[in-house]
Motif scaffolding. Structure first.
Motif, PDB file in Angstrom:
ATOM      1  N   GLU A 140      80.803  94.562  50.633  1.00 47.28           N
ATOM      2  CA  GLU A 140      79.573  95.154  50.080  1.00 47.28           C
ATOM      3  C   GLU A 140      78.340  94.376  50.554  1.00 47.28           C
ATOM      4  O   GLU A 140      77.331  94.959  50.970  1.00 47.28           O
TER       5      GLU A 140
ATOM      6  N   ARG B  51      77.552  95.128  54.160  1.00 46.03           N
ATOM      7  CA  ARG B  51      76.896  96.425  54.294  1.00 46.03           C
ATOM      8  C   ARG B  51      75.384  96.265  54.125  1.00 46.03           C
ATOM      9  O   ARG B  51      74.607  96.888  54.830  1.00 46.03           O
ATOM     10  N   ARG B  52      74.999  95.434  53.147  1.00 48.05           N
ATOM     11  CA  ARG B  52      73.565  95.250  52.857  1.00 48.05           C
ATOM     12  C   ARG B  52      72.907  94.313  53.876  1.00 48.05           C
ATOM     13  O   ARG B  52      71.858  94.612  54.424  1.00 48.05           O
ATOM     14  N   GLU B  53      73.526  93.151  54.116  1.00 45.86           N
ATOM     15  CA  GLU B  53      72.858  92.114  54.912  1.00 45.86           C
ATOM     16  C   GLU B  53      73.277  92.084  56.378  1.00 45.86           C
ATOM     17  O   GLU B  53      72.627  91.429  57.173  1.00 45.86           O
TER      18      GLU B  53
ATOM     19  N   THR C   7      79.071  99.142  58.068  1.00 46.26           N
ATOM     20  CA  THR C   7      77.858  99.689  57.463  1.00 46.26           C
ATOM     21  C   THR C   7      77.855 101.225  57.450  1.00 46.26           C
ATOM     22  O   THR C   7      76.854 101.839  57.110  1.00 46.26           O
TER      23      THR C   7
END
Lengths: 434, 434
Positions: free
Chosen positions: A141, A144-146, B176
């Motif tokens: 997770e 995915r963001r960073e 992603t």
């Protein structure tokens, strides 16, 4: 219509790989470059700017307005910004850092504080650190963001509550583990790391040895400060190879073909002139043997050959030392063993070459004694030359002196002098028979 | 107790990083090594074996029984096996390939068929190829199964039904993206690839330019054959730097410190002796000017200085060319422009050095004319030396001749000869005034 043109250009330009965008950008006229700045966001232009050489960056930075420039720097990796700023005047650096976002500027300032050629000076701050108690799905997770901002997401470094490096895992491990697994169960706690003050060449050797894609950089307290990625190491190896070659050929800092003739001459002439002064010492030595020389003028004919052979043998030994230092094999074998081996090699080459030349001179010049003088001089000169060629770079390296003193021409000049003294001493002591 | 010992050893040994396992293994006695073969599976020992130098691999391979050896090779990456086999006699190669698994042996055979130093010869066959119509979750499932065997899973190459390279995506993109997304929607279709016959140095430059972790290798028909990973490129850069240095110093193939003195002397002596023959030509040239020399014996004193300066300037120019070739900057600027620039640089260095030396000789030897002869000779010699130093490696490279001819000592010897002829010609034409 112009609007539409800009849109078309923008779309086509952004489809290129960033490095190719840079190549295209470099071929534009100033007016065309202005349109690039208008059509690309600072975020997009940052990738073009990162690909430029520092000299080119300096020129281009002058064309950007202050706000746009600051935003470009905010969107670049901290190590690339630091690399650029390191070449500017202190006043300009302060101005640029002030205009940047506080957090980004702090990262850059930290990198600028390191000595050149240390791990700290080439590391990137954009890495992903995770905790041992995270689960695999937590981390995925997070990625995915960073992920899009980090320089590499392939290695994930695990830190404790005090930011100390505690382990490492890879995206390969994550993918092959169940999503509920804890990081502490899949991570490796034997992490190979480098200290922030480690020399960049050592970092390169480490990454090369272990086939790593990156290595973590830590403080004396084992706090994770950043990472050095393999693409930085490629640049380091390139830089070090250029340095080694420059040292061997007394052309350090001047092998860049983008210098003008005059710039190159200004950098190279001092070396040539300095070495010429050593040549004057040689001239003095020959002068002191003028009497010997007047008796047997033919002796002059073999000066270049003897000096040349000593010079060539010394250069070969120098190459052996420089490679051994660059690849780190010298530590494995020990200093004195390496030097002894080279001395033996030099003597053997001397015996082989000396025998050949003595025979030749005896046959072609019908002069056994001249052959003997030249042959003996070759043996002694080559033995000494190989020791000098090996030892000087090793000593320089051990004492952390400026390695330029170990450059090929210096060693050759020194060997010239010694071989000449050997030659004339041998000749003078046998002059009555010549 | 021995059983327990072996167990303890095994556990401790396997906890080490494979490269460290190799280091430890190299320090063991033959009897201890035997126990390693007994306690490690071929799969486990393959990692140790991969870390050895080829010369070490040859010795160790003799200690393994045939079945164990074959299983070790089956578990190594195909490019590493090919690398090892390339150094063995044809008979042994055939035997080993027969003992290996058919599929693994086929991969190795394919790699062995490539010319040395091509992309094909350094590529790995263990890559992951996917299809455009796969979904993200399909691919992640595939990675879970095949990930541990592939050399890198960070780049995923997309091929069509005919195995032609159609696109590329990265594990970063997978993570992603939503798991139901199709690969064709997230992949990039502009893939930078290299032909199987491309020179390894070009592959290295490409990977370095784009900061890639790997590059796909394709056939003329764009069929994906393998990948070259960045750690192979690190080795290529190391190898090429050694080669460049070896060429510049006439010590190609002999900078390895693990050679014995005699082995090194055998490899290096032919160069020295060959260069000594050139030295004999120089001796002949000096001989033809014996009359001039007898009139003014002092002329002999400046032979080493003039030759040395020409040699040093030529070596600097050589370094410029070699770096320009290695970094690929020569193509950007063009051949004639590079040579002209070097000629101008050489002349400028000549004028600066010539002026200094003429002045010095005029002052210290009270001899204006001697100063003039030496000064003029230096200017002309340095101009010529820089052109020779730059041009020869470029011509050699263009004509794909053996670059050893461009080695520093050869260029220096050639420059010696030319500068000597310039010096004596200038001196002889002015002899009546000396």
């Amino acid at each position: 219509a112009i609007e539409a043109d800009i849109d078309t250009f923008r779309t086509m330009f952004l489809e290129l790989h960033p490095k190719d965008q840079t190549d295209v950008f470099l071929h534009l006229e100033e007016s065309e470059r202005k349109r690039v700045y208008e059509s690309l966001s600072p975020d997009e232009f940052a990738e073009v700017f990162e690909g430029l050489e520092v000299e080119e960056q300096k020129e281009i930075a002058l064309e950007l307005n202050d706000q746009y420039a600051a935003d470009v720097f905010n969107n670049m990796y901290a190590d690339d910004v630091a690399n650029f700023l390191a070449e500017l005047k202190q006043d300009n650096v302060t101005d640029i850092l002030k205009a940047m976002d506080k957090e980004d500027a702090a990262d850059v300032r930290e990198l600028l504080a390191y000595d050149e050629e240390t791990a700290g000076s080439i590391m990137t701050k954009e890495f992903i650190a995770i905790r041992a108690e995270d689960t695999v799905s937590d981390v995925i997770e997070l990625l995915r963001r960073e992920g899009p901002d980090a320089e590499t997401i392939y290695y994930l470094y695990v830190v404790d509550a005090n930011d100390r490096l505690a382990g490492v895992t890879s995206i390969r491990d994550l993918i092959t583990s169940v999503s509920t697994a804890k990081i502490e169960d899949i991570m490796s706690t034997r992490v190979v790391s480098v200290n922030e003050k480690t020399d960049q060449e050592e970092v390169a050797q480490l990454i090369q040895k272990y086939d790593f894609l990156a290595a973590p950089v830590v403080s004396d307290e084992n706090v994770l400060l950043g990472i050095v990625t393999v693409d930085d190491v490629l640049d380091v190896l390139e830089e070090e190879a250029t340095e080694d070659l420059g040292e061997i050929t007394a052309s350090r800092g001047s092998t860049d073909v983008s210098l003008t003739s005059f710039q190159a001459a200004k950098k190279r002439a001092p070396w040539i002139i300095m070495l010429m002064f050593f040549g004057l010492i040689t001239a003095e030595v020959i002068g002191t043997f003028e009497e010997t020389l007047e008796t047997v003028v033919l002796l002059a004919a073999f000066i270049p050959m003897i000096m040349g052979s000593a010079g060539n043998t010394g250069t070969q030994s120098l190459a052996v030392s420089v490679r051994a230092l660059a690849t780190g094999t010298i530590e494995k074998r020990g200093l004195s063993k390496t030097i002894l081996r080279e001395f033996a090699t030099g003597l053997m080459i001397g015996v082989m070459s000396g025998a050949v030349i003595a025979l030749l001179l005896a046959v072609f010049y019908q002069d056994l004694l001249l052959g003997g003088v030249v042959g003996i001089s070759i043996i002694l000169s080559l033995g000494v030359a190989s020791v000098i060629g090996t030892t000087i770079p090793l000593i320089i390296n051990k004492l952390h002196l400026d390695p330029a003193i170990a450059s090929g021409p210096f060693i050759t000049t020194l060997n010239d002098l010694i071989s000449l003294m050997i030659y004339f001493s041998v000749a003078t002591s046998l002059i009555q028979y010549l």
